[in-house]
Design an enzyme around this catalytic site. Sequence first.
Site, PDB file in Angstrom:
ATOM      1  CB  ILE A  20       6.633  -5.787   6.508  1.00  0.00           C
ATOM      2  CG1 ILE A  20       5.865  -5.218   7.717  1.00  0.00           C
ATOM      3  CG2 ILE A  20       5.675  -6.444   5.517  1.00  0.00           C
ATOM      4  CD1 ILE A  20       4.882  -4.108   7.391  1.00  0.00           C
ATOM      5  CD  GLN A  40      18.258   3.040   2.970  1.00  0.00           C
ATOM      6  OE1 GLN A  40      17.696   2.495   3.914  1.00  0.00           O
ATOM      7  NE2 GLN A  40      18.312   4.343   2.834  1.00  0.00           N
ATOM      8  CB  VAL A  65      14.758   3.057  -4.179  1.00  0.00           C
ATOM      9  CG1 VAL A  65      14.722   1.541  -4.171  1.00  0.00           C
ATOM     10  CG2 VAL A  65      14.165   3.645  -2.908  1.00  0.00           C
ATOM     11  CE1 TYR A 157       2.326   5.900   8.068  1.00  0.00           C
ATOM     12  CE2 TYR A 157       0.768   6.418   6.320  1.00  0.00           C
ATOM     13  CZ  TYR A 157       1.819   5.655   6.810  1.00  0.00           C
ATOM     14  OH  TYR A 157       2.342   4.658   6.033  1.00  0.00           O
ATOM     15  CE  LYS A 164       3.441   3.363   2.987  1.00  0.00           C
ATOM     16  NZ  LYS A 164       4.470   2.509   2.362  1.00  0.00           N
ATOM     17  CB  ALA A 197       9.669   1.960   8.903  1.00  0.00           C
TER      18      ALA A 197
HETATM   19  O1  0WD Z   1       3.253  -0.616  10.825  1.00  0.00           O
HETATM   20  C1  0WD Z   1       4.056  -0.834   9.927  1.00  0.00           C
HETATM   21  N1  0WD Z   1       5.289  -1.191  10.185  1.00  0.00           N
HETATM   22  C2  0WD Z   1       3.575  -0.716   8.512  1.00  0.00           C
HETATM   23  C3  0WD Z   1       4.479  -0.605   7.486  1.00  0.00           C
HETATM   24  C4  0WD Z   1       2.118  -0.711   8.267  1.00  0.00           C
HETATM   25  C5  0WD Z   1       1.756  -0.624   6.886  1.00  0.00           C
HETATM   26  C6  0WD Z   1       2.704  -0.491   5.900  1.00  0.00           C
HETATM   27  N2  0WD Z   1       4.044  -0.482   6.214  1.00  0.00           N
HETATM   28  C7  0WD Z   1       4.981  -0.335   5.115  1.00  0.00           C
HETATM   29  C8  0WD Z   1       6.021   0.741   5.249  1.00  0.00           C
HETATM   30  O2  0WD Z   1       5.503   2.016   4.976  1.00  0.00           O
HETATM   31  C9  0WD Z   1       7.009   0.279   4.183  1.00  0.00           C
HETATM   32  O3  0WD Z   1       6.526   0.631   2.897  1.00  0.00           O
HETATM   33  O4  0WD Z   1       5.719  -1.526   4.973  1.00  0.00           O
HETATM   34  C10 0WD Z   1       6.951  -1.248   4.316  1.00  0.00           C
HETATM   35  C11 0WD Z   1       8.067  -1.872   5.119  1.00  0.00           C
HETATM   36  O5  0WD Z   1       8.174  -1.195   6.355  1.00  0.00           O
HETATM   37  P1  0WD Z   1       8.632  -1.884   7.723  1.00  0.00           P
HETATM   38  O6  0WD Z   1       8.904  -3.305   7.516  1.00  0.00           O
HETATM   39  O7  0WD Z   1       7.660  -1.444   8.745  1.00  0.00           O
HETATM   40  O8  0WD Z   1       9.953  -1.068   8.057  1.00  0.00           O
HETATM   41  P2  0WD Z   1      11.512  -1.408   8.204  1.00  0.00           P
HETATM   42  O9  0WD Z   1      11.762  -2.699   8.841  1.00  0.00           O
HETATM   43  O10 0WD Z   1      12.135  -0.200   8.848  1.00  0.00           O
HETATM   44  O11 0WD Z   1      11.985  -1.493   6.700  1.00  0.00           O
HETATM   45  C12 0WD Z   1      11.816  -0.445   5.798  1.00  0.00           C
HETATM   46  C13 0WD Z   1      13.151  -0.196   5.141  1.00  0.00           C
HETATM   47  C14 0WD Z   1      14.085   0.869   5.690  1.00  0.00           C
HETATM   48  O12 0WD Z   1      14.313   0.788   6.939  1.00  0.00           O
HETATM   49  P3  0WD Z   1      14.752   2.095   7.829  1.00  0.00           P
HETATM   50  O13 0WD Z   1      14.151   1.741   9.126  1.00  0.00           O
HETATM   51  O14 0WD Z   1      16.228   2.043   7.781  1.00  0.00           O
HETATM   52  O15 0WD Z   1      14.159   3.336   7.230  1.00  0.00           O
HETATM   53  O16 0WD Z   1      13.010   0.451   3.905  1.00  0.00           O
HETATM   54  C15 0WD Z   1      14.322   0.657   3.456  1.00  0.00           C
HETATM   55  C16 0WD Z   1      15.201   0.718   4.675  1.00  0.00           C
HETATM   56  O17 0WD Z   1      16.060  -0.345   4.731  1.00  0.00           O
HETATM   57  N3  0WD Z   1      14.533   1.902   2.776  1.00  0.00           N
HETATM   58  C17 0WD Z   1      15.169   1.944   1.606  1.00  0.00           C
HETATM   59  N4  0WD Z   1      15.633   0.960   0.811  1.00  0.00           N
HETATM   60  C18 0WD Z   1      16.269   1.346  -0.308  1.00  0.00           C
HETATM   61  N5  0WD Z   1      16.468   2.625  -0.648  1.00  0.00           N
HETATM   62  C19 0WD Z   1      15.309   3.303   1.314  1.00  0.00           C
HETATM   63  C20 0WD Z   1      16.009   3.632   0.140  1.00  0.00           C
HETATM   64  N6  0WD Z   1      16.241   4.892  -0.212  1.00  0.00           N
HETATM   65  N7  0WD Z   1      14.744   4.028   2.318  1.00  0.00           N
HETATM   66  C21 0WD Z   1      14.259   3.153   3.209  1.00  0.00           C
END
Ligand code: 0WD
Length: 261
Positions: A20, A40, A65, A157, A164, A197
């Site tokens: 996102i 990260q 973080v 979830y 959240k 994620a």
């Molecule tokens: O359906 C979805 N994908 C939704 C996501 C629906 C509604 C909300 N979200 C939210 C997520 O909860 C999150 O807050 O959107 C946000 C972004 O999520 P995303 O784009 O779906 O996920 P992704 O592309 O995986 O990016 C999130 C990244 C992590 O990726 P991974 O997959 O490696 O966990 O968050 C980063 C990491 O790169 N992250 C961190 N960055 C810094 N420090 C840390 C950390 N400790 N932990 C995770």
Amino acid sequence: MSFLKNKKALILGIASNRSIAWGIAKSMFDNGAELAFTYQNEKLKSRVEDLAKECNSSITIECDVSSPESIIKSKEELIKNWDEFDILVHSLAFAPKEELEGDYVSKTTKNGFETAHNISSFSLLELCQVYKSMLKGENPSVISLSYLGAVRGMPNYNVMGVAKASLEANMRYIAYSLGKDNIRVNCISAGPIKTLAAAGISDFRKMLDYVEKNSPLKRNVTIKEVGDTASFLASDFSSGITGQTIYVDSGFNIIGMPALE
Ligand code: 0WD
């Protein structure tokens, strides 16, 4: 369009071109913003560097973080490039995979609970504490990403929904606190989107299908749509908006029962 011209944005949370955060970065870039990115860890470095290049940015900084030192160090790095900036995007969350399946009461652990809240909610406050002195300009804006599981019961979830809920309340308190500095803080509650994620959530495909079938718009949303809403929230067009959770979910949050066949 260039309604973000002269604005600088720091984007946290790119893990791939499906993230996102990448949809947000692209939209902000297309609307004229200058960008900096964090990654990260070393593993994500080159991927984020490549995506940054697509937005004419060479500012990529490590920031995990979970580590207060890493957040402070990221600011020291950013300040080498920018004296101040306008937009902070917090698009990250984490809970151990085993917390994201099965029965909430039986499966949730204290460690999982703490980790989910630390990474997914507390980090927003910590980033604001550290970066507040640099968030200047006409209408500075902080944006985080939430999900409907914050306010509704959802299968699988689990603890992430509780984290959240914490994030959304945290966002309101930060907005209340930083309003006097003219800094706005909002969440976008996005519908389900297939990212790395999301792959950690059990039965995610079923969530996508359910939204497609039952949301008012009868489809899922894209990272571009979330990105464009983030651009609006980052822009001077939204200068009167703070402390809000804006749904970008094809209207799914308003339904009262599934569609009749
Ligand atoms: O359906 C979805 N994908 C939704 C996501 C629906 C509604 C909300 N979200 C939210 C997520 O909860 C999150 O807050 O959107 C946000 C972004 O999520 P995303 O784009 O779906 O996920 P992704 O592309 O995986 O990016 C999130 C990244 C992590 O990726 P991974 O997959 O490696 O966990 O968050 C980063 C990491 O790169 N992250 C961190 N960055 C810094 N420090 C840390 C950390 N400790 N932990 C995770």
